[in-house]
Scaffold this active site. Structure first.
Site, short mmCIF file in Angstrom:
data_model
loop_
_atom_site.label_atom_id
_atom_site.label_comp_id
_atom_site.label_asym_id
_atom_site.label_seq_id
_atom_site.Cartn_x
_atom_site.Cartn_y
_atom_site.Cartn_z
N ALA A 60 12.37 12.37 -5.49
CA ALA A 60 12.63 11.11 -4.79
C ALA A 60 13.93 11.18 -4.00
O ALA A 60 14.12 10.44 -3.02
CB ALA A 60 12.68 9.96 -5.79
N ASP A 77 -12.43 -2.32 -2.78
CA ASP A 77 -11.09 -1.74 -2.69
C ASP A 77 -11.14 -0.52 -1.80
O ASP A 77 -12.14 0.20 -1.78
CB ASP A 77 -10.59 -1.34 -4.08
CG ASP A 77 -9.93 -2.50 -4.80
OD1 ASP A 77 -9.38 -3.38 -4.12
OD2 ASP A 77 -9.98 -2.52 -6.04
#
Length: 685
Positions: A377, A306
């Site tokens: 956000a 990964d």
């Protein structure tokens, strides 16, 4: 001082346990599992019979004393071989004893359906029971955090003193029985029955109770059995050849000759090499679910890794400051640092650190009264507004541009180009503005861990291919892959893509290793030949893998591969030495046996051994003492060096093959010189 005395006590305890085990393993029901040493035990028993009642029909020319000496040396040979295995098992048992302390007298706060808590013994817990663990409590069994967040001390399992964070609903929700909650409270669902926990498996594995012979061990045993059968036929033939040329070879001499010829050295050390390989993995804080898993590491030809957390740190850190418009780099450095002074995120901290390296100096405490712009956000920006109204902001390009335009500012003509260039490099651009003026761009990049390029180069020299898997877009993946030095990469990878990559490599006859920690990694871990799960990961990942890294360090896969290769090289080196030994003993002993009746054979008696009896006893003594002499190599392993298979084979032949031929000649001659006076006194020279 206490630690040293405990260490000495542990070593003494291991040795004493191994000595006891060496005698207990003489049981024929156990010895039959090792064909070579079982043949030695049969020979030892026959020698004992002829020592008690010598037969003039079969044991011509040999009496009780000579038979007794042969019996004694064979008995010691068996003990040495059993001791080699017992000392390896003893180290595992010592590790198991320390693990068992984690289970001793553990209690559990069982939560029933009414929400009431009952304190019971941990041994009474069943699968799917719910328990409550608060600060100071020992987690009573393997399970999953279903509510709460807390720090957990896993030093009883990993040896690492720093606590780890466990949180419900994350990839770090898995907990292990025997670990201790340091802070806060966790609600845990127990996922295994007693006796089936991770700690129970660890104890069984390090004790050797669950160790099964690996395919390579079985193949080597078949070879050793074949060689033993051939030498039995050769030894029987020598008896009849001796009769034909008037050389009377007694039963004890035949047995001694057979034991010298069959591969007793590797036969006595084979099991200990395998056990020591698993112990080396354990001492490296890796639990192998079988010897086959450790051995498979040595044959791995492809490693799938990964990106995040393995190849890179996982946090995008500041790498450069790029000015736009008429601004200088110093302008960007100051504006970026000021916008990040109160930003405690890894990205914000990295901006300040890089700015300080480039000369920025400012104390955050001076701006404690400033207005902090928290990232969200919705606004996709963060920064700080000073008391005099100066606003420093950094954030996504479109958010900053929209803000600047709303405040009647202008957009530098080269801003889009710099943003695009950073994106093409696989980085993340953060635009920096002072009030309504855009001054530059921060180049954030996912930083590759130091030294990885060199480590991948080392793997490449072993013939191992590295493949990076990442969810990033192809452009970012390509940039990181090039910087890290991996051989290939898979961008925008999904769990099924990893499985397909593993199957593709396996279809080409390659053995594949991979690491993982999440539930979505479990299918790929199960598909890989060597699946290494992180101890901090989910229970599903740990159940699917055949190795578990207690330190949860994904890059350790490189060292694990080297442990496997070291195991294979050690076994190959000692097998080469053993077979070379047998050849040398053959040419050392036979000429001395036949020289009395065939004077021309004296030319082959290059060592000038005193007699056939002294030659046999000397060779047999060497055959016995070489086993404990090689135990340190079997336990520690032959040092692995990155090299081609041809280079390793050449080195084995030169060091262990040639050494195995020379050492017996020297040692047998020295032993012959030492024992000749004693044999003369005993009248059996």
């Amino acid at each position: 001082m206490k630690e040293n005395s405990e260490g000495k006590f542990l070593n003494k305890k291991v040795v004493m346990t191994a000595l006891k085990g060496a005698f207990l393993k003489l049981d024929p029901r156990y010895m039959i599992n090792n064909t070579v040493m079982f043949i030695v035990e049969i020979g030892c028993f026959i020698s004992l019979l002829f020592t008690i009642a010598p037969s003039s029909l079969i044991n011509i020319g040999e009496g009780r004393v000579f038979n007794g000496i042969i019996f004694l040396i064979l008995f010691i040979t068996l003990l040495f071989a059993n001791f080699a295995e017992s000392i390896a098992e003893g180290k595992g048992k010592a590790q198991a004893d320390s693990l068992k302390q984690s289970k001793k007298d553990a209690k559990a706060n069982l939560l029933n359906a009414k929400g009431e808590i009952t304190v019971i013994d941990a041994s009474e817990l069943k699968q799917y029971d719910i328990v409550i663990c608060s600060a100071g409590d020992i987690i009573p069994g393997d399970g999953e955090v279903i509510e709460g967040i807390a720090s957990v001390d896993e030093s009883a399992i990993t040896g690492e003193s720093a606590p780890v964070l466990k949180q419900a609903g994350s990839d770090f929700s898995s907990v292990t029985g025997g670990t201790r909650v340091v802070s806060d409270t966790l609600k845990i669902k127990i996922l295994v029955n007693q006796g089936e926990s991770f700690l129970d498996k660890m104890i069984g594995l390090v004790e050797g109770a669950s160790r099964q012979k690996t395919p390579n061990e079985i193949a080597l045993e078949v070879l050793l059995i074949t060689l033993t059968a051939i030498f039995i036929i050769v030894t029987i033939s020598l008896y009849f050849i001796g009769n034909y040329v008037n050389v009377k070879i007694g039963m004890a001499s035949l047995i001694a000759l057979l034991v010298c010829l069959i591969p007793t050295t590797i036969g006595g050390l084979l099991s200990s090499i395998g056990i020591a390989g698993m112990n080396r993995a354990v001492s490296f804080n890796v639990i192998a679910m079988s010897g086959k898993a450790v051995e498979a590491c040595g044959d791995v030809s492809t490693i799938i890794l990964d990106k995040t957390g393995t190849i890179t740190y996982g946090n995008r850190l500041a790498a450069d400051f790029v000015p736009v418009g008429d601004h200088t780099k110093e302008d960007v450095i100051k504006a970026a640092a000021m916008s990040s002074l109160m930003d405690e995120t890894p990205e914000g901290t990295s901006v300040v650190v890089l700015a300080e390296k480039l000369g920025f100096k400012e104390e955050a405490t001076k701006y404690i009264d400033a207005e902090i712009i928290e990232f969200s956000a919705e606004n996709r920006m963060s920064g700080m507004i000073l008391n005099d109204g100066t606003a420093y902001r950094k954030g996504a390009g479109d958010s900053i541009k929209e803000l600047v335009e709303s405040e009647k500012g202008s957009i530098p003509c080269n801003l889009e180009k710099e943003i695009t260039d950073i994106s093409l490099l696989g980085g993340t651009p953060l635009v920096v503005a002072v009030n309504n003026d855009i001054v530059g761009v921060i180049y954030l990049k996912d930083t590759v861990k130091e030294g990885l390029r060199e480590r991948f180069e080392r793997l490449r020299s072993m013939g191992i291919k590295t493949i990076m898997c990442t969810g990033d877009n192809p452009l970012t993946a390509k940039t990181i892959a090039k910087e890290a030095g991996v051989d290939a990469y898979i961008a925008e990878a999904k769990p099924e893509d990893k499985i397909e990559a593993i199957k593709e490599e396996q279809s080409q006859g390659k053995l594949v290793a991979m690491t993982g920690d999440g539930t979505n990694d479990a299918p790929a871990l199960a598909q890989a030949d060597v699946g290494i799960a992180m101890n901090s990961g989910t229970m599903a990942a740990k159940e699917a893998a055949n190795m578990i890294d207690l330190d949860s360090n994904p890059t350790k896969i490189i060292e694990i591969v080297e442990i496997g290769k070291q195991l294979l090289i050690t076994r190959g080196a000692l097998t080469t030495f053993s077979i070379a030994n047998d050849v040398a003993k053959y040419f050392a002993v036979l000429p001395a046996i036949f020289a009395a009746s065939i004077p021309s054979m004296n030319t082959l008696n290059i060592m000038g051994l005193s007699s056939s009896n002294s030659a046999i006893v000397s060779a047999l003594i060497f055959n016995a003492v070489i086993i404990p002499a090689l135990i340190p190599i079997a336990m520690k392993g032959v040092k692995y060096r990155s090299a081609s298979i041809d280079s390793i084979l050449t080195r084995n032949l030169l060091v262990y093959g040639l050494g195995g031929c020379i050492v017996p000649f020297i040692a047998i001659k020295v032993i012959d010189m030492i024992i000749t006076p004693l044999l003369s006194v005993l009248g059996i020279l």
